[in-house]
Design a protein around this motif. Structure first.
Motif: not given
Length: 319
Positions: A134-136, A140-146, A197-198
């Motif tokens: 999920x490059x888009x 987002x820092x919301x993705x930084x736990x994954x 969208x992505x």
């Protein structure tokens, strides 16, 4: 685990307010699988490692149960690709997609097959190859736990390790947490339509508050129910392993279940949230760090998506 390490301290973002929410705290680094591995390749690597460690021939497997967060195609799933790659020529394949509960659901399914005498050797494969694709959303820092990762677990006839299990669905929570395309302009298109969208994970402050309330009730209750079924209490737990969404959830679950940090283990800071792979990878990490001994009571507890299912299991480790 994939070799590629992503360190959050090296990332930059646009100051999105929600990224500072405590839900997204506690992860220092994670692993990314794609494009180095397809989901099938990651699952194959884990299963080969399992078979080698246990001295089991692939052709002696009766069943492979597979749970993947993002298969390599919309359909079919990766199970038969993994089966073919390892040479498990006699094995049937079953896909279980219960989100973060998938590993426990698969263990319960495998146990039932073995107890019935239908199968003798079953491999459970979990694959998380999600955030690296999920490059888009990565911006987002919301993705930084994954994070990404995979596991393989061998279930075979013999002395029982699983003492009890508790699973319960809460359909009223369906859709509280969704993976959907971003809106295009003002229009929210379903994922199967042209021009979407992505993909992203849909977070909001209201949803996060609701998720806390739901999971702080249902997950400790599920752990207590599994302990009751095993005739045990929290004092008997040698090692507690919960789902790995963030540090505040993990700490509060331990408190509510009644287990101190010395009797728990997590991999959040180095691997992040790996969905259905979090529990088995964290258990494997505890084994490798020699935090598990023969006779130990291991308690697992997790929930899926927005709290629509909760699963807990208690083991007595007999290795």
């Amino acid at each position: 685990m994939p070799e590629r390490v992503v360190r959050n301290s090296e990332l930059t973002h646009d100051g999105h307010d929600l990224g500072e929410h405590k839900f997204f705290a506690g992860v220092n680094e994670r692993r990314f699988a794609s494009p180095d591995y397809t989901s099938a390749e990651l699952g194959t690597a884990a299963l080969r490692k399992l078979l080698d460690r246990n001295g089991v021939r692939a052709e002696d497997l009766d069943l492979i149960i597979c749970a993947a967060q993002f298969n390599d195609a919309f359909s079919p799933g990766i199970g038969t690709a993994v089966q073919h790659a390892v040479g498990a020529t006699s094995a049937a394949v079953l896909h279980i997609e219960n989100g973060c509960c998938s590993w426990i659901s698969a263990l319960n399914t495998a146990r039932a097959f073995i107890d019935s005498g239908h199968y003798r050797r079953i491999a459970i494969v979990t694959v998380t190859n999600f955030i690296s694709r999920l490059t888009e959303f990565q911006k987002s820092p919301e993705s930084w736990v994954l994070g990404d990762g995979a596991s393989a677990t061998l279930v075979a006839s013999g002395s029982p390790t699983i003492l009890s299990l508790h699973e319960q669905a809460f359909g009223q929570n369906w859709g509280a947490l969704r993976v959907e395309p971003e809106a295009v302009g003002e229009q929210q298109l379903p994922h199967w339509e042209r021009g979407t969208g992505p993909l992203t994970v849909k977070f909001s402050p209201k949803m996060l508050a609701r998720l806390w309330a739901v999971t702080m009730e249902c997950l400790p209750e599920a752990a207590g129910a599994a302990l009751d079924k095993a005739g045990l209490t929290a004092d008997d737990i040698s090692c507690l392993i919960t789902h790995q969404p963030n540090e505040s959830y993990i700490a509060e679950w331990r408190k509510r279940i009644g287990v101190d940090a010395a009797r728990a283990h997590d991999t959040l800071s180095v691997y992040g949230n790996m969905f259905q792979s979090s529990l088995p990878v964290t258990f494997a990490d505890a084994l490798e760090k020699k935090k598990i001994s023969t006779g130990d009571v291991i308690a697992f507890a997790t929930f899926t998506h927005g709290g629509e299912q909760v699963s807990s299991m208690v083991w007595r480790w007999t290795d």
